[in-house]
Design a protein around this motif. Sequence first.
Motif, PDB file in Angstrom:
ATOM      1  N   PHE A  31      -2.783  15.590 -18.724  1.00 50.64           N
ATOM      2  CA  PHE A  31      -1.399  15.277 -19.098  1.00 50.64           C
ATOM      3  C   PHE A  31      -0.598  14.761 -17.899  1.00 50.64           C
ATOM      4  O   PHE A  31       0.361  14.011 -18.081  1.00 50.64           O
ATOM      5  CB  PHE A  31      -0.729  16.483 -19.774  1.00 50.64           C
ATOM      6  N   PHE A  33      -1.840  12.684 -15.832  1.00 51.76           N
ATOM      7  CA  PHE A  33      -2.194  11.257 -15.877  1.00 51.76           C
ATOM      8  C   PHE A  33      -1.487  10.542 -17.028  1.00 51.76           C
ATOM      9  O   PHE A  33      -1.034   9.410 -16.863  1.00 51.76           O
ATOM     10  CB  PHE A  33      -3.718  11.089 -15.970  1.00 51.76           C
ATOM     11  N   PHE A  34      -1.411  11.196 -18.184  1.00 48.54           N
ATOM     12  CA  PHE A  34      -0.655  10.597 -19.298  1.00 48.54           C
ATOM     13  C   PHE A  34       0.802  10.368 -18.850  1.00 48.54           C
ATOM     14  O   PHE A  34       1.417   9.355 -19.187  1.00 48.54           O
ATOM     15  CB  PHE A  34      -0.667  11.509 -20.533  1.00 48.54           C
ATOM     16  N   ILE A  36       1.871   9.812 -15.753  1.00 45.95           N
ATOM     17  CA  ILE A  36       1.908   8.663 -14.824  1.00 45.95           C
ATOM     18  C   ILE A  36       1.906   7.357 -15.625  1.00 45.95           C
ATOM     19  O   ILE A  36       2.658   6.415 -15.329  1.00 45.95           O
ATOM     20  CB  ILE A  36       0.695   8.711 -13.868  1.00 45.95           C
TER      21      ILE A  36
ATOM     22  N   THR B  34      -6.058   4.960  -9.545  1.00 45.47           N
ATOM     23  CA  THR B  34      -4.954   5.490 -10.367  1.00 45.47           C
ATOM     24  C   THR B  34      -3.877   4.417 -10.576  1.00 45.47           C
ATOM     25  O   THR B  34      -3.326   4.291 -11.672  1.00 45.47           O
ATOM     26  CB  THR B  34      -4.328   6.734  -9.697  1.00 45.47           C
ATOM     27  N   MET B  37      -5.133   2.127 -13.240  1.00 44.93           N
ATOM     28  CA  MET B  37      -5.032   2.768 -14.558  1.00 44.93           C
ATOM     29  C   MET B  37      -3.589   2.733 -15.060  1.00 44.93           C
ATOM     30  O   MET B  37      -3.337   2.418 -16.229  1.00 44.93           O
ATOM     31  CB  MET B  37      -5.507   4.217 -14.452  1.00 44.93           C
ATOM     32  N   ALA B  38      -2.643   3.035 -14.149  1.00 48.18           N
ATOM     33  CA  ALA B  38      -1.238   3.107 -14.569  1.00 48.18           C
ATOM     34  C   ALA B  38      -0.756   1.745 -15.084  1.00 48.18           C
ATOM     35  O   ALA B  38      -0.080   1.669 -16.108  1.00 48.18           O
ATOM     36  CB  ALA B  38      -0.370   3.581 -13.406  1.00 48.18           C
ATOM     37  N   VAL B 150      -9.177   8.258 -20.255  1.00 44.41           N
ATOM     38  CA  VAL B 150      -8.474   9.071 -19.247  1.00 44.41           C
ATOM     39  C   VAL B 150      -9.029  10.492 -19.263  1.00 44.41           C
ATOM     40  O   VAL B 150      -9.337  11.075 -18.214  1.00 44.41           O
ATOM     41  CB  VAL B 150      -6.943   9.086 -19.520  1.00 44.41           C
ATOM     42  N   ARG B 154     -11.059  12.486 -16.241  1.00 43.59           N
ATOM     43  CA  ARG B 154     -10.621  13.750 -15.656  1.00 43.59           C
ATOM     44  C   ARG B 154     -11.718  14.803 -15.734  1.00 43.59           C
ATOM     45  O   ARG B 154     -11.793  15.700 -14.897  1.00 43.59           O
ATOM     46  CB  ARG B 154      -9.370  14.298 -16.384  1.00 43.59           C
TER      47      ARG B 154
END
Lengths: 169, 197
Positions: A31, A33-34, A36, B34, B37-38, B150, B154
């Motif tokens: 979450f 990462f979600f 971000i 990252t 990805m963002a 995602v 992780r």
Amino acid sequence: METFLRTWLEWPSVAAFVARYTWAWPLGETFHFFGIILLIGGVGLFDLRLLGVAKGLPVATARRLLPWGVTGFILCVVTGFMFVAGVRANVPASPYDVIKSNPWLQLKFLFIAFAGLNLLTFYLTGMDRAVDELGAGDDAPRLAKVIAAASLFFWLGVIYFGRLIPEAL
Amino acid sequence: MWEFLDSIENSAFSSYVRDTPSVLGYSTVLALHTFGMAFLVGLSGVIALRVLGVVPQLPLKPLKGLQPLIAAGFWLNAVTGLILTSLAIHALLRNWDFYVKLAAIALAIVALQKMRRYAFGETSAPDDAAASPRARFWAAAMLLFWGLAVLGGRLTAYATNIRIETARAVLVAVVLLLIVARYLVRRANRAVVEVRV
């Protein structure tokens, strides 16, 4: 003061929860990462529009995405708090010591504060009202562009320093 | 085959990135991954939200201007992903979760291309028109596969039982958050319509 902070920052219940439920930490990471992704999708897109990307978007409509960015930030704060308050579940250190000794975490906090001050500047200088008038194809004022570029720089810095935190744990 | 992979994993470059005490090694590559990805997921997600009618006020066609940044995010992820894979090829190729992540990324990219084709291909449609059902289908599929990618990313470092427990917990949390988000979005969109009236 130190005793107060040590007590306040240490949430044994959070550390115990993270240690007991093995899914809690990876759930928090996912979450985070979600969060971000939402932050860059919402706030990042607004900044990019002010910088001239997707110029056909009227700024007032790009603004409609800001609540999504704020939601992403809240997700990151909640999960980030869990990582700090529950740190003892993963490393034998108190949250207070981690905050005091980890330069990357300190830089991350500093950049979050800079991003907040930058946002304040956006409102205090009246740029928020100035950019709202911008229609499709309009250029943002120079100050708004500087603030938007700074916003992107600070948020990417927050992500970068966040990734470096384990280096100093 | 394994000898070749060994030579990559033990190459001077991979060894440097993996073992250097400098923050410019592993952690910086991870941070760039990252960033990619963002931008890739965040900006393509914005297009999906518009296509799905979640943010109907956004005009669709100008969002085409995000494509270079979405592509940049993809290539940044591809390059940093290859570097990160080269650091632990043996472990990753024996990790089923890694294949789930790769499959989810491949499917998300296919869904992204299809969404773009159907959403931006309808050139005669007015900018505030609702997207076609096909575009909406691919937008929803893309968001689902990005979420899976995602999650898969992780969970690569965790044991199988933790992965399964976490996947269940994430599913429950996402469903609960979607219910709340649906309520808030409907309320916000209704408020916009009332203001216009």
